[in-house]
Design a protein around this motif. Sequence first.
Motif, short mmCIF file in Angstrom:
data_model
loop_
_atom_site.label_atom_id
_atom_site.label_comp_id
_atom_site.label_asym_id
_atom_site.label_seq_id
_atom_site.Cartn_x
_atom_site.Cartn_y
_atom_site.Cartn_z
N GLU A 1 -1.36 1.59 2.81
CA GLU A 1 -0.53 2.52 3.58
C GLU A 1 -0.67 3.94 3.05
N ASP B 1 -7.75 -1.60 3.47
CA ASP B 1 -7.24 -2.67 2.62
C ASP B 1 -8.28 -3.09 1.58
N GLY C 1 -2.14 1.44 -2.57
CA GLY C 1 -1.72 0.72 -1.38
C GLY C 1 -2.43 1.22 -0.14
N ASP D 1 1.28 2.53 -3.80
CA ASP D 1 1.82 1.23 -4.15
C ASP D 1 0.88 0.54 -5.12
N LEU E 1 -4.10 5.33 4.15
CA LEU E 1 -4.10 5.70 5.57
C LEU E 1 -3.28 6.96 5.81
N ALA E 2 -2.15 7.10 5.10
CA ALA E 2 -1.32 8.30 5.26
C ALA E 2 -2.07 9.53 4.78
#
Length: 283
Positions: A267, A256, A265, A6, A270-271
């Motif tokens: 997310e 973050d 991003g 993102d 973390l993924a």
Amino acid sequence: MSGDPDDETAEDVESDDGSADEPVENSVAAQLETQDPTPAEDVLAAGLSPLLSLGSQASGALGLPEPTVLADDVLSRPADERFRSSASRYADRFDVPLLDSDGLSDAEDDLPVDDPLGTAAETVVRNAGRWQGQLLAQLVYEPDDPDPYLALAVLLERLERAAVGTKAAHETDADTEHLLSTGLAVLARLVSLLETDASVDDGTYRDAVLASYHVEVATGGEPRFDPTERTDAECRRIVRLQGALLAFDTFDRPADEVAALTGVGPEAILAAIGRRDTGDGGS
């Protein structure tokens, strides 16, 4: 990696230092605001000099062309050949026993250092690791485009992994050609950036993805995708995420915060960490 990070930016955060009388120069935040990042190519130039010096010594002793000349020739070859078999090409062309343990041992008397392969690997690891950190550290100064720093950091980390793998493979009499070739291809790209005063471009991002793929294959891994099937824009996004993972490991900060520095991003970070930790595909 197939994730599309993102495009998120960090929110400006204002903090009160709690002391109106404290000089501005004592505020770390104020110092960071007034310091511009060093261009990624300049950080690379400072870090690559020791490796080029060692390469020039070895080149002279072995009768090889200078690293800059060799880099141009390496980059003129098709990508798959560069990363898989360029070491064999130059070993045969210049009669250098890079791929033969006994031949390399016999050649050590003509080289300016003891244990040339081990010395080269240690030099690569030491310098690549240091300047990878220097590149990532520039993200703290919030450059307009963090991608060049991430791309060069990824290339240096893959060069480091190739050097470690080559030394281990050579010591066990395993086939070193793929790892040596990958390291040579990465070095050629880095040397070319330095010597031509070029900027990080699509070729650099693609080589960073190719380096990740070939290190993974050469060390027995199973990459999640074929980089030749990716567009230039996809290669850039892949490198951005790979670089964000390196930044996450280097800074040891929450996702973050790393996202704010890298433009990826949280997310997606973390993924990717989850996939890496569970062994679901290569980085």
